[in-house]
Enzyme design. Structure first.
Site, PDB file in Angstrom:
ATOM      1  N   ARG A 148      51.495  46.503  41.530  1.00  0.00           N
ATOM      2  CA  ARG A 148      51.467  46.389  42.984  1.00  0.00           C
ATOM      3  C   ARG A 148      52.904  46.242  43.468  1.00  0.00           C
ATOM      4  O   ARG A 148      53.747  45.683  42.778  1.00  0.00           O
ATOM      5  CB  ARG A 148      50.642  45.186  43.430  1.00  0.00           C
ATOM      6  N   LYS A 172      47.574  38.792  42.007  1.00  0.00           N
ATOM      7  CA  LYS A 172      46.813  38.094  43.046  1.00  0.00           C
ATOM      8  C   LYS A 172      46.299  36.761  42.521  1.00  0.00           C
ATOM      9  O   LYS A 172      45.836  36.667  41.387  1.00  0.00           O
ATOM     10  CB  LYS A 172      45.645  38.955  43.517  1.00  0.00           C
ATOM     11  N   HIS A 243      51.046  52.144  46.563  1.00  0.00           N
ATOM     12  CA  HIS A 243      49.761  52.181  45.879  1.00  0.00           C
ATOM     13  C   HIS A 243      49.430  53.576  45.348  1.00  0.00           C
ATOM     14  O   HIS A 243      48.613  53.718  44.440  1.00  0.00           O
ATOM     15  CB  HIS A 243      48.649  51.685  46.802  1.00  0.00           C
ATOM     16  N   ARG A 246      50.347  53.516  41.822  1.00  0.00           N
ATOM     17  CA  ARG A 246      49.372  52.719  41.072  1.00  0.00           C
ATOM     18  C   ARG A 246      48.083  53.513  40.869  1.00  0.00           C
ATOM     19  O   ARG A 246      47.530  53.558  39.758  1.00  0.00           O
ATOM     20  CB  ARG A 246      49.112  51.428  41.839  1.00  0.00           C
ATOM     21  N   HIS A 269      42.791  43.844  37.653  1.00  0.00           N
ATOM     22  CA  HIS A 269      41.575  43.754  38.463  1.00  0.00           C
ATOM     23  C   HIS A 269      40.657  42.661  37.920  1.00  0.00           C
ATOM     24  O   HIS A 269      40.419  42.608  36.710  1.00  0.00           O
ATOM     25  CB  HIS A 269      40.813  45.082  38.450  1.00  0.00           C
ATOM     26  N   TYR A 278      38.463  54.820  39.945  1.00  0.00           N
ATOM     27  CA  TYR A 278      39.338  55.846  39.393  1.00  0.00           C
ATOM     28  C   TYR A 278      38.577  56.834  38.531  1.00  0.00           C
ATOM     29  O   TYR A 278      39.017  57.967  38.352  1.00  0.00           O
ATOM     30  CB  TYR A 278      40.475  55.189  38.602  1.00  0.00           C
TER      31      TYR A 278
END
Length: 297
Positions: A148, A172, A243, A246, A269, A278
Site C-alpha cells: 500500500r 492496517k 493501488h 498493488r 489481507h 484478483y
C-alpha cells in the site's frame, strides 16, 4: 454531538487502531451528519434522521461504496456511544447497509509495466538525478512487494533487510508482516540509498527510507503523483493511483501460478475473500483472450 465525535475518533485511532485514512473518513462522515441535522443533541437522533441523511447523499449521486462507508461510520459511532452510555439505545440497529458494488481493479499488462519500470531505471542510472532514482526505487518496491502507498511512505531504512531482500511492513491496524522483493527492486533500492538519498537528506528525517524533494519523509500525495505520471499511461487511465501497482502485482502473481493464500499473506489481507477479487480479474482476462483467439468462441 461534536464532542462525542471527537472522543469516538480518538477511540477509533488509539483503541481500535484503525488506519489514519479510515479515521479521517469516519470523522468527515460524522461531521457531515452533524451539519445535516443542525448540530443536534446526541440522544435526539433517531433512525429516521439517519435514513434521511443517507437518502440525501443518494440524491447527490454518492457512490454505493461511499454510502456503505457512511453507514459503517454511524454504526460504529452509535454502538460506541451506547456502550459508553452517552445515550440509551443504538438507532443504527434498524439501519440497512446499502449493498456495495465490487468493481474490478485496473491492471497493467506484464510486458507494458516491465517496459515502463525498465525505462525509468535506465533513466535513473544514466542521469543520477536523486528524484528519478527515488521514483524508480519507489515504483519497483510498490510493484515488487505489492505494498500500500501508506506502507511504502512509512518505511524506514531499517525496515529493509537488503541481504535477505525482504521488507518489514506495518499495515492496517498496525499489523506487521515481512514480504520479499525482487532483483529489480533490490538494484533500484541500492542505487537510491547509495546515490540518491544522501543528496536529499536534510537531517530531520534520517530514518525515513523515501524522502521528498526538501529532505522530509515522502508524502502520500507525492507518491500518487509519481505513479500517475509513470504508470497512468501504461494502465490507460489519468486518475490511476498506487493501488494500480498493488492490483497488478496480485493479478500477475496469480496468473503466474502463485497460491491464493500466499498472495493473501503478501498483500496483508485479513480475509481471503478480499484477495479472491484478483481471481476474477484473471478469469476475465482468460475469457477475453479465449473469445479473441478460439475459432469456436
Amino acid at each position: 454531538m461534536s464532542a462525542a465525535v471527537l472522543l469516538y475518533t480518538e477511540h477509533a485511532e488509539r483503541v481500535r487502531r484503525l488506519s489514519a485514512a479510515t479515521v479521517r473518513a469516519y470523522r468527515s462522515d460524522l461531521a457531515d451528519l452533524a451539519v445535516f441535522l443542525g448540530e443536534p443533541e446526541l440522544d435526539r437522533i433517531d433512525v429516521e434522521d439517519l435514513r434521511e441523511w443517507l437518502w440525501a447523499a443518494t440524491q447527490r449521486g454518492t457512490a454505493r461504496a461511499s454510502l456503505a462507508r457512511r453507514t459503517a461510520s454511524v454504526r460504529g459511532f452509535f454502538a460506541w456511544a451506547a456502550g459508553e452510555r452517552l445515550r440509551e439505545d443504538d438507532p443504527t440497529l434498524r439501519l440497512v447497509t446499502p449493498k456495495r458494488g465490487r468493481t474490478l481493479p485496473a491492471v497493467a499488462s506484464t510486458s507494458s509495466l516491465q517496459h515502463a519500470l525498465d525505462d525509468l531505471r535506465v533513466e535513473a542510472d544514466a542521469s543520477g538525478d536523486p528524484i528519478v532514482l527515488r521514483d524508480a526505487a519507489l515504483l519497483e518496491l510498490l510493484y515488487g512487494s505489492a505494498l500500500r502507498v501508506s506502507e511504502a511512505c512509512g518505511l524506514d531504512l531499517d525496515s529493509l533487510d537488503r541481504g535477505a531482500a525482504t521488507v518489514r511492513v506495518f499495515g492496517k491496524g498496525g499489523k506487521e508482516r515481512v514480504v520479499p522483493y525482487g532483483a529489480p527492486a533490490a538494484l533500484a533500492l541500492d542505487a537510491w540509498i547509495v546515490r540518491g538519498r544522501p543528496a536529499l537528506l536534510a537531517g530531520t528525517e534520517a530514518s525515513a527510507l523515501f524522502l521528498g524533494a526538501r529532505g522530509g519523509r515522502l508524502g502520500v500525495r507525492t507518491a500518487y503523483d509519481v505513479v500517475r505520471r509513470i504508470v497512468g499511461p501504461v494502465v490507460g487511465a489519468d486518475a490511476v493511483g498506487p493501488h494500480a501497482l498493488r492490483h497488478s502485482a496480485a493479478t500477475h502473481l496469480l496468473d503466474g501460478g502463485a497460491d491464493l493464500r500466499a498472495v493473501q499473506e503478501l498483500l496483508g489481507h485479513a480475509s481471503l475473500g478480499t484477495t479472491q477479487i484478483y481471481t476474477h480479474v484473471s478469469t476475465e482476462r482468460l475469457t477475453a483472450a479465449y473469445r479473441l483467439a478460439h475459432p469456436r468462441a
